[in-house]
Motif scaffolding. Sequence first.
Motif, PDB file in Angstrom:
ATOM      1  N   VAL A 236       0.835  -1.203   0.000  1.00  0.00           N
ATOM      2  CA  VAL A 236       0.000   0.000   0.000  1.00  0.00           C
ATOM      3  C   VAL A 236       0.869   1.252   0.000  1.00  0.00           C
ATOM      4  O   VAL A 236       0.590   2.227  -0.728  1.00  0.00           O
ATOM      5  CB  VAL A 236      -0.948  -0.011   1.217  1.00  0.00           C
ATOM      6  N   MET A 237       1.947   1.256   0.783  1.00  0.00           N
ATOM      7  CA  MET A 237       2.821   2.428   0.835  1.00  0.00           C
ATOM      8  C   MET A 237       3.508   2.674  -0.500  1.00  0.00           C
ATOM      9  O   MET A 237       3.651   3.830  -0.930  1.00  0.00           O
ATOM     10  CB  MET A 237       3.861   2.246   1.942  1.00  0.00           C
ATOM     11  N   ALA A 238       3.914   1.593  -1.176  1.00  0.00           N
ATOM     12  CA  ALA A 238       4.565   1.759  -2.475  1.00  0.00           C
ATOM     13  C   ALA A 238       3.608   2.352  -3.502  1.00  0.00           C
ATOM     14  O   ALA A 238       3.968   3.251  -4.273  1.00  0.00           O
ATOM     15  CB  ALA A 238       5.098   0.407  -2.952  1.00  0.00           C
ATOM     16  N   VAL A 239       2.366   1.858  -3.488  1.00  0.00           N
ATOM     17  CA  VAL A 239       1.378   2.393  -4.429  1.00  0.00           C
ATOM     18  C   VAL A 239       1.071   3.850  -4.099  1.00  0.00           C
ATOM     19  O   VAL A 239       0.983   4.703  -5.000  1.00  0.00           O
ATOM     20  CB  VAL A 239       0.100   1.531  -4.398  1.00  0.00           C
ATOM     21  N   ASP A 240       0.887   4.168  -2.813  1.00  0.00           N
ATOM     22  CA  ASP A 240       0.595   5.543  -2.424  1.00  0.00           C
ATOM     23  C   ASP A 240       1.714   6.486  -2.855  1.00  0.00           C
ATOM     24  O   ASP A 240       1.452   7.632  -3.264  1.00  0.00           O
ATOM     25  CB  ASP A 240       0.387   5.629  -0.906  1.00  0.00           C
ATOM     26  N   SER A 241       2.939   6.049  -2.728  1.00  0.00           N
ATOM     27  CA  SER A 241       4.062   6.901  -3.095  1.00  0.00           C
ATOM     28  C   SER A 241       4.016   7.250  -4.583  1.00  0.00           C
ATOM     29  O   SER A 241       4.184   8.412  -4.979  1.00  0.00           O
ATOM     30  CB  SER A 241       5.383   6.201  -2.753  1.00  0.00           C
ATOM     31  N   ARG A 242       3.757   6.252  -5.428  1.00  0.00           N
ATOM     32  CA  ARG A 242       3.704   6.504  -6.876  1.00  0.00           C
ATOM     33  C   ARG A 242       2.496   7.364  -7.239  1.00  0.00           C
ATOM     34  O   ARG A 242       2.594   8.255  -8.086  1.00  0.00           O
ATOM     35  CB  ARG A 242       3.676   5.173  -7.620  1.00  0.00           C
ATOM     36  N   VAL A 243       1.348   7.109  -6.584  1.00  0.00           N
ATOM     37  CA  VAL A 243       0.155   7.895  -6.895  1.00  0.00           C
ATOM     38  C   VAL A 243       0.339   9.342  -6.454  1.00  0.00           C
ATOM     39  O   VAL A 243      -0.063  10.278  -7.167  1.00  0.00           O
ATOM     40  CB  VAL A 243      -1.084   7.267  -6.223  1.00  0.00           C
ATOM     41  N   ASP A 244       0.952   9.550  -5.276  1.00  0.00           N
ATOM     42  CA  ASP A 244       1.180  10.918  -4.814  1.00  0.00           C
ATOM     43  C   ASP A 244       2.088  11.687  -5.763  1.00  0.00           C
ATOM     44  O   ASP A 244       1.861  12.878  -6.034  1.00  0.00           O
ATOM     45  CB  ASP A 244       1.790  10.901  -3.410  1.00  0.00           C
ATOM     46  N   LYS A 245       3.112  11.038  -6.274  1.00  0.00           N
ATOM     47  CA  LYS A 245       4.002  11.701  -7.237  1.00  0.00           C
ATOM     48  C   LYS A 245       3.240  12.083  -8.501  1.00  0.00           C
ATOM     49  O   LYS A 245       3.437  13.175  -9.055  1.00  0.00           O
ATOM     50  CB  LYS A 245       5.170  10.777  -7.574  1.00  0.00           C
ATOM     51  N   THR A 246       2.371  11.195  -8.942  1.00  0.00           N
ATOM     52  CA  THR A 246       1.602  11.490 -10.151  1.00  0.00           C
ATOM     53  C   THR A 246       0.629  12.634  -9.916  1.00  0.00           C
ATOM     54  O   THR A 246       0.487  13.536 -10.754  1.00  0.00           O
ATOM     55  CB  THR A 246       0.839  10.234 -10.599  1.00  0.00           C
ATOM     56  N   LEU A 247      -0.064  12.600  -8.752  1.00  0.00           N
ATOM     57  CA  LEU A 247      -1.012  13.674  -8.457  1.00  0.00           C
ATOM     58  C   LEU A 247      -0.301  15.012  -8.280  1.00  0.00           C
ATOM     59  O   LEU A 247      -0.874  16.071  -8.579  1.00  0.00           O
ATOM     60  CB  LEU A 247      -1.815  13.331  -7.206  1.00  0.00           C
ATOM     61  N   SER A 248       0.926  14.994  -7.747  1.00  0.00           N
ATOM     62  CA  SER A 248       1.671  16.242  -7.589  1.00  0.00           C
ATOM     63  C   SER A 248       2.010  16.867  -8.936  1.00  0.00           C
ATOM     64  O   SER A 248       2.316  18.061  -9.010  1.00  0.00           O
ATOM     65  CB  SER A 248       2.960  15.981  -6.800  1.00  0.00           C
ATOM     66  N   ILE A 249       1.948  16.067  -9.987  1.00  0.00           N
ATOM     67  CA  ILE A 249       2.150  16.592 -11.338  1.00  0.00           C
ATOM     68  C   ILE A 249       0.822  17.007 -11.965  1.00  0.00           C
ATOM     69  O   ILE A 249       0.722  18.035 -12.635  1.00  0.00           O
ATOM     70  CB  ILE A 249       2.844  15.533 -12.222  1.00  0.00           C
ATOM     71  N   LEU A 250      -0.210  16.196 -11.711  1.00  0.00           N
ATOM     72  CA  LEU A 250      -1.509  16.455 -12.337  1.00  0.00           C
ATOM     73  C   LEU A 250      -2.150  17.739 -11.825  1.00  0.00           C
ATOM     74  O   LEU A 250      -2.705  18.525 -12.609  1.00  0.00           O
ATOM     75  CB  LEU A 250      -2.451  15.277 -12.087  1.00  0.00           C
ATOM     76  N   ARG A 251      -2.134  17.945 -10.498  1.00  0.00           N
ATOM     77  CA  ARG A 251      -2.852  19.103  -9.952  1.00  0.00           C
ATOM     78  C   ARG A 251      -2.304  20.429 -10.463  1.00  0.00           C
ATOM     79  O   ARG A 251      -3.085  21.276 -10.938  1.00  0.00           O
ATOM     80  CB  ARG A 251      -2.830  19.068  -8.425  1.00  0.00           C
ATOM     81  N   PRO A 252      -0.976  20.682 -10.407  1.00  0.00           N
ATOM     82  CA  PRO A 252      -0.488  21.971 -10.954  1.00  0.00           C
ATOM     83  C   PRO A 252      -0.829  22.156 -12.426  1.00  0.00           C
ATOM     84  O   PRO A 252      -1.173  23.264 -12.851  1.00  0.00           O
ATOM     85  CB  PRO A 252       1.023  21.889 -10.723  1.00  0.00           C
ATOM     86  N   GLN A 253      -0.764  21.047 -13.192  1.00  0.00           N
ATOM     87  CA  GLN A 253      -1.077  21.181 -14.608  1.00  0.00           C
ATOM     88  C   GLN A 253      -2.561  21.504 -14.816  1.00  0.00           C
ATOM     89  O   GLN A 253      -2.923  22.339 -15.642  1.00  0.00           O
ATOM     90  CB  GLN A 253      -0.714  19.884 -15.337  1.00  0.00           C
ATOM     91  N   ALA A 254      -3.425  20.826 -14.026  1.00  0.00           N
ATOM     92  CA  ALA A 254      -4.849  21.104 -14.151  1.00  0.00           C
ATOM     93  C   ALA A 254      -5.170  22.541 -13.742  1.00  0.00           C
ATOM     94  O   ALA A 254      -5.993  23.211 -14.392  1.00  0.00           O
ATOM     95  CB  ALA A 254      -5.641  20.118 -13.291  1.00  0.00           C
ATOM     96  N   LEU A 255      -4.530  23.030 -12.687  1.00  0.00           N
ATOM     97  CA  LEU A 255      -4.768  24.408 -12.258  1.00  0.00           C
ATOM     98  C   LEU A 255      -4.239  25.399 -13.285  1.00  0.00           C
ATOM     99  O   LEU A 255      -4.853  26.450 -13.539  1.00  0.00           O
ATOM    100  CB  LEU A 255      -4.098  24.660 -10.909  1.00  0.00           C
ATOM    101  N   THR A 256      -3.104  25.081 -13.918  1.00  0.00           N
ATOM    102  CA  THR A 256      -2.557  25.966 -14.947  1.00  0.00           C
ATOM    103  C   THR A 256      -3.508  26.072 -16.132  1.00  0.00           C
ATOM    104  O   THR A 256      -3.770  27.179 -16.652  1.00  0.00           O
ATOM    105  CB  THR A 256      -1.192  25.436 -15.409  1.00  0.00           C
ATOM    106  N   ASP A 257      -4.030  24.936 -16.561  1.00  0.00           N
ATOM    107  CA  ASP A 257      -4.983  24.960 -17.675  1.00  0.00           C
ATOM    108  C   ASP A 257      -6.252  25.718 -17.291  1.00  0.00           C
ATOM    109  O   ASP A 257      -6.825  26.451 -18.111  1.00  0.00           O
ATOM    110  CB  ASP A 257      -5.335  23.528 -18.088  1.00  0.00           C
ATOM    111  N   TYR A 258      -6.691  25.553 -16.056  1.00  0.00           N
ATOM    112  CA  TYR A 258      -7.905  26.236 -15.609  1.00  0.00           C
ATOM    113  C   TYR A 258      -7.687  27.752 -15.569  1.00  0.00           C
ATOM    114  O   TYR A 258      -8.558  28.530 -15.967  1.00  0.00           O
ATOM    115  CB  TYR A 258      -8.288  25.704 -14.224  1.00  0.00           C
ATOM    116  N   ARG A 259      -6.514  28.174 -15.086  1.00  0.00           N
ATOM    117  CA  ARG A 259      -6.217  29.599 -15.061  1.00  0.00           C
ATOM    118  C   ARG A 259      -6.150  30.186 -16.468  1.00  0.00           C
ATOM    119  O   ARG A 259      -6.620  31.309 -16.721  1.00  0.00           O
ATOM    120  CB  ARG A 259      -4.895  29.839 -14.336  1.00  0.00           C
TER     121      ARG A 259
END
Length: 806
Positions: free
Chosen positions: A190-213
Amino acid sequence: MPSPPRLRPPPASVRGFLDAHFTSPDNLAAAPALTELLRRECAGLDASLRRAEARLGAAAASWLARSAEARADLCRVRSRGVRVGAEDEGAEAVRTVGLPALVREIQRIDTIRLYAEATLQLEALVGNLEDVAFSIVRQAPKFNLSSILRKSNETKWKQGKLLHAVDAVRDIERELVQISTSRPQWTNLVMAVDSRVDKTLSILRPQALTDYRALLASLGWPPSLSSQDTEKDKYSQIPNPLVLMNKENKERYSQSFQALCALQHVQGNRELRLCQTAEVTPALADLKYFNRTACFDNGLWAIDELVHPIASRMEYHFAKWSEQPEFIFTLVYKITKDFMDGVDDVLQPLIDQARLVGLSAKESWVTGMVKMLVGYLERQIFPALVCSYQDHATVGKPEVDSSWMHLNDVMISFDKRMQLLADSGIQKIASLSEGLSRSLSVFSIYTEHPDWLQIWADVELSSAQDKLKSEMEDETNWSCSGQLDQLGHMENSMKFLLSTREDYKAPPVCEFVIKTALSMVERGRALPNRGMQIQYNRSSSVRFLNDFFLVLRERCEALELSNTALEDQSLSKTSCAINAARYCENVLREWDEDTTFLDMGPQGSLFTDEISFLVKLGTNYLEQILSSVLLEFEDLSSEYVQNIGSWSGQTILDDQTLDEENAGVSPGFVASLDVLTDRTTKLKRYLNSKDFLDLWRSIAEGLDYFICSSIRWGEVSFSDPGAIQLRVDTKALLHIFRPFCSRPEAFLPFLSESLKLLTMKRSDAQCLLEMLMDDTKSDNCLKHQGLHHVNASQAAKILSSRKFCG
């Protein structure tokens, strides 16, 4: 020649399958792909059949093993006493040693298989998420402002990819929740999966906010906050670009808004799962709707992005008003209100489509504006105030304290107005209201700065103490409000349902203290959570009350309650302080029963210690008054009491009869009765009715004990005139308490029953005395005579002191 065999028509299910896939000749090109799909499905079914056969074989082997074991047990029962054969011994060894180890090994292998399957499935899901994120980031440089305006299909593609990523995160979360529930020992996976998902989300959120702005900028957001009308003092409503969108832009904005909300939702659910797993917030699992709204407590990302560009333009105006913060709050309220209807009309339907139950667009908009204002106050306004307060050169200056008071007054007013704007939205679910409203308060600034909250409490306390000091210097504020009651009107002393300050005869300063403390409590209710309210109240209102209660005690300690003579002024001031303590105690108890004060203390009461202090203060000084009255009476009547009985035969001749109706009070008893009358009259005038009731009863009981215990029963002789004289004196004593009670004899029981024994007829007295000598009849005979307080020994001594004439 035999006829060729007839072909059976295919079943109806096969015909339906073919009709569904080959509706026209053009569909024949897809036949190879359909064949491959059917081949894979058949292979999967064959594999399932083989697994079923394997499970059936294992079950049969297990059944055969148990059958053989049972047959061996039967054989041993039949051949009891016969030596077990070598074959049975081998079977027994296999059963006791080999089978448990074999079962454990099978279980271990099965666990490894399940772990591998879960790992492969999660690897596929996480890989899918990472591929989508990589494709979005890889295409990011191609999407600038001009491309968004020209190519709406590319925007739709990107929003679709983002929603695909959201679905992938949701699938991963579903698997992780199942694993955490059924296989808690697989923590590393579970920790290994969470680590990879968190890294991916840390990329997705700024990009989504940039597109929204970028999309917001293309729509003309933020609008200009100044116009020709505002320059001419015509504060018309600012045009809202969200309302002015055309159909195409509205569709693009709706997709971007909902995609961003979906991303925030799945990330919030992940944070909730991590908190529950780590037991950081164990109570969250009990909230029915928390899993749907936890991520939105501090507002929506999509609405926060509407606030940020407006904030940069507003802060230009804020900088001009650092000395006039009310203008800052007014501007924020105006901008919030101007855009409120547009936000509700455009964004609320999008929130409803996203199925965000219980969320209000108006509330989220207000939350975003409040957070923006809190951030500015935290950076610019409060640090300057704190420096001014902590500067030794300005400590104690009125302008510093007034600045703190004024700012908090403006914040309280602003909070109420903004709450009204937020509550004008959709009807919220009751269980969500408390959680969502926490972010609406500008007083949340004190959450991260408890030292600032302490400064505010100190300023409030200092201001209240200065006002109280001037109030206490005026002695008229310490005078009791009670007026002289006319003795003999029993209804005046029967008023025991006290509520107001006048009922308690408390001084006016008490009302000022209570109103000031309540004002501080009311101001503290603006704080967003219970812990901050407790901290503020304990540092302001509770300390203010404690200081006043100490003044009450000091005023009482400064008075000298003499043991032999009570000064009228001392009696008045002490009674006034007792009344003040009782009134404040009653008010604090009422506050503790109010719902707004519940659970504000460790035992459910904020004022437990203060109430105990007041109870002890009032009780101690009532006891001092009681002691002083009794000692004064004892000092004046000691000679009279010691001579009771010895003068019964000296003042009246044996052949003379004393006329009880015309007889006067014993000369040695007059002075003590006069002083007692004066003290009780003044106490009734000064004390509140409840405490006076307890006090005069205690005085009566004390006098009853003093007089009866001072008479030397059995040593003195009461003749008829002596008994009558004692009854006359007792009636005079009872007359003092008669205005307070219709039967004061009940509170002087020993003296009343002693008189009853002394005035009995000779025959009755002798008969009773004889019965008292019989231990078996003594108690019953006393009760039969209505005597419940004197015991047999006392009654015998009293009767033996009676001297009958003739």
